[in-house]
Design a protein around this motif. Structure first.
Motif, PDB file in Angstrom:
ATOM      1  N   LYS A   1       0.835  -1.212   0.000  1.00 27.91           N
ATOM      2  CA  LYS A   1       0.000   0.000   0.000  1.00 27.91           C
ATOM      3  C   LYS A   1       0.868   1.260   0.000  1.00 27.91           C
ATOM      4  O   LYS A   1       1.797   1.392   0.804  1.00 27.91           O
ATOM      5  N   GLY A   2       0.562   2.183  -0.897  1.00 34.53           N
ATOM      6  CA  GLY A   2       1.241   3.467  -0.943  1.00 34.53           C
ATOM      7  C   GLY A   2       2.414   3.524  -1.908  1.00 34.53           C
ATOM      8  O   GLY A   2       2.869   4.604  -2.269  1.00 34.53           O
ATOM      9  N   PHE A   3       2.917   2.368  -2.322  1.00 36.21           N
ATOM     10  CA  PHE A   3       4.100   2.341  -3.180  1.00 36.21           C
ATOM     11  C   PHE A   3       3.716   2.355  -4.661  1.00 36.21           C
ATOM     12  O   PHE A   3       2.843   1.603  -5.090  1.00 36.21           O
ATOM     13  N   HIS A   4       4.417   3.190  -5.398  1.00 35.65           N
ATOM     14  CA  HIS A   4       4.197   3.259  -6.842  1.00 35.65           C
ATOM     15  C   HIS A   4       4.687   1.989  -7.521  1.00 35.65           C
ATOM     16  O   HIS A   4       4.050   1.466  -8.438  1.00 35.65           O
ATOM     17  N   GLU A   5       5.843   1.486  -7.059  1.00 32.91           N
ATOM     18  CA  GLU A   5       6.415   0.238  -7.560  1.00 32.91           C
ATOM     19  C   GLU A   5       7.114  -0.456  -6.399  1.00 32.91           C
ATOM     20  O   GLU A   5       7.561   0.202  -5.449  1.00 32.91           O
ATOM     21  N   THR A   6       7.228  -1.778  -6.488  1.00 31.53           N
ATOM     22  CA  THR A   6       8.020  -2.524  -5.513  1.00 31.53           C
ATOM     23  C   THR A   6       8.927  -3.503  -6.246  1.00 31.53           C
ATOM     24  O   THR A   6       8.563  -4.043  -7.298  1.00 31.53           O
ATOM     25  N   TYR A   7      10.109  -3.731  -5.657  1.00 32.24           N
ATOM     26  CA  TYR A   7      11.098  -4.616  -6.248  1.00 32.24           C
ATOM     27  C   TYR A   7      11.636  -5.566  -5.182  1.00 32.24           C
ATOM     28  O   TYR A   7      11.508  -5.315  -3.982  1.00 32.24           O
ATOM     29  N   THR A   8      12.267  -6.632  -5.634  1.00 26.55           N
ATOM     30  CA  THR A   8      12.845  -7.609  -4.717  1.00 26.55           C
ATOM     31  C   THR A   8      14.224  -7.132  -4.233  1.00 26.55           C
ATOM     32  O   THR A   8      14.841  -6.241  -4.828  1.00 26.55           O
ATOM     33  N   MET A   9      14.705  -7.774  -3.161  1.00 29.46           N
ATOM     34  CA  MET A   9      16.060  -7.475  -2.694  1.00 29.46           C
ATOM     35  C   MET A   9      17.079  -7.772  -3.788  1.00 29.46           C
ATOM     36  O   MET A   9      18.099  -7.090  -3.892  1.00 29.46           O
ATOM     37  N   GLY A  10      16.786  -8.781  -4.618  1.00 23.05           N
ATOM     38  CA  GLY A  10      17.689  -9.111  -5.711  1.00 23.05           C
ATOM     39  C   GLY A  10      17.788  -8.022  -6.763  1.00 23.05           C
ATOM     40  O   GLY A  10      18.749  -7.982  -7.537  1.00 23.05           O
ATOM     41  N   GLN A  11      16.794  -7.136  -6.817  1.00 23.51           N
ATOM     42  CA  GLN A  11      16.790  -6.035  -7.789  1.00 23.51           C
ATOM     43  C   GLN A  11      17.321  -4.730  -7.193  1.00 23.51           C
ATOM     44  O   GLN A  11      17.358  -3.711  -7.879  1.00 23.51           O
ATOM     45  N   LEU A  12      17.734  -4.786  -5.927  1.00 25.81           N
ATOM     46  CA  LEU A  12      18.154  -3.571  -5.227  1.00 25.81           C
ATOM     47  C   LEU A  12      19.279  -2.847  -5.954  1.00 25.81           C
ATOM     48  O   LEU A  12      19.245  -1.621  -6.104  1.00 25.81           O
ATOM     49  N   SER A  13      20.281  -3.595  -6.406  1.00 25.35           N
ATOM     50  CA  SER A  13      21.449  -2.954  -7.032  1.00 25.35           C
ATOM     51  C   SER A  13      21.068  -2.133  -8.252  1.00 25.35           C
ATOM     52  O   SER A  13      21.734  -1.135  -8.576  1.00 25.35           O
TER      53      SER A  13
END
Length: 316
Positions: free
Chosen positions: A174-186
């Motif tokens: 909720k509230g996030f425009h997009e979310t990514y995995t820890m693997g995509q952090l870099s």
């Protein structure tokens, strides 16, 4: 045998009376009172002094620990798991306080308030070569999309931003425009204008923010830590700030607390240090008791918890 709810802190009489109504077979005691570990079934909070009773099998009746904090990395999680002790935390209580603290740090950076404070101390009027920016034009990367992350993301969205979140699986929040995995952090680090850490401390997040991480950030970016101190390599962030790899940091938690008086972070003009105060919450007892009493009702009827139960092998 009597059954005891043992608390590390004093609560107002109205809340103790509420506990007694829900669990009339239990006595509420604070740690300073006389008690026998043989009778303690529930604790509110945890003290390092109790570790010997747990390890020595004196606390044989202990079945549930209700942590007061959201983070539980300081607790003996492995022993709780081995002894089948339930654990719940205070997650959600501090969401608004920490959100407002982070928002203050963001505005200090975008409006250059930290430079104004430094100039005031020097009685200097002009602030040449200072960049100002609209909050809505910043890319916010928030690590941790739980209660606090969602409240922060919703607040930033209301102010025109489009916050991006990082969580384990990349699931929407909720509230996030997009979310990514820890693997995509870099991939996301170099894009962010603000990186905000709200993650719990686990083996995976210890020193997650290291020299390589800070070297990947924009030189104009800011880093805010209200998560856990040990998530950040202190030497690495100190070097990044000293060498201007990182433009600004607002740090509320540290690997060593209090931060030693001779630590170079105190002297850096591009860091704002607060003494672990982001989570200080008005009306704390009322908010905490909403969680505890709801869990207590469930516990006395079914020996289960319905709010904020911690998965012990994950640590959150």
């Amino acid at each position: 045998m009597s059954k005891i709810i043992l608390s590390t802190r004093i609560f107002r009489p109205e809340f103790i009376a509420q506990i007694e109504r829900i669990a009339p077979d239990y006595q509420f005691k604070i740690a300073e009172e006389n008690f026998s570990w043989e009778d303690v079934e529930i604790t509110i909070g945890w003290s390092k002094k109790w570790q010997s009773a747990l390890s020595g099998d004196v606390a044989k009746q202990l079945k549930w620990v209700q942590a007061i904090s959201a983070g539980v990395d300081y607790l003996p999680l492995q022993e709780f798991q081995e002894k089948n002790i339930l654990l719940s935390n205070g997650s959600g209580i501090h969401s608004q306080s920490i959100t407002e603290h982070i928002l203050a740090m963001i505005l200090i950076k975008t409006r250059n308030i930290h430079h104004a404070i430094q100039n005031q101390q020097k009685k200097q009027w002009d602030m040449p070569d200072i960049r100002y920016s609209y909050l809505a034009e910043q890319r916010f990367l928030i690590l941790g999309t739980g209660h606090i992350g969602q409240r922060l993301a919703q607040t930033l969205t209301l102010l025109g931003a489009q916050p991006v979140g990082i969580n384990t699986s990349g699931h929407p929040a909720k509230g996030f425009h997009e979310t990514y995995t820890m693997g995509q952090l870099s991939e996301e680090i170099p894009k962010a204008d603000f990186i905000i850490n709200i993650l719990p401390l686990t083996e995976e997040t210890t020193h997650l923010f290291d020299a390589k991480f800070f070297a990947s950030m924009k030189k104009t970016a800011a880093f805010i830590n209200v998560g856990r101190g040990a998530s950040v390599d202190t030497d690495a962030i100190t070097h990044a700030l000293q060498t201007k790899q990182l433009d600004f940091a607002a740090l509320d938690v540290f690997e060593e607390e209090p931060l030693p008086k001779d630590h170079p972070l105190w002297q850096l003009p591009n860091v704002l240090i607060t003494p672990h105060i982001a989570g200080i919450t008005p009306h704390f007892q009322r908010a905490f008791m909403e969680i505890f009493t709801e869990n207590l009702r469930s516990y006395v009827t079914s020996n289960s918890l319905i709010r904020n139960e911690v998965v012990l092998n994950k640590g959150y």
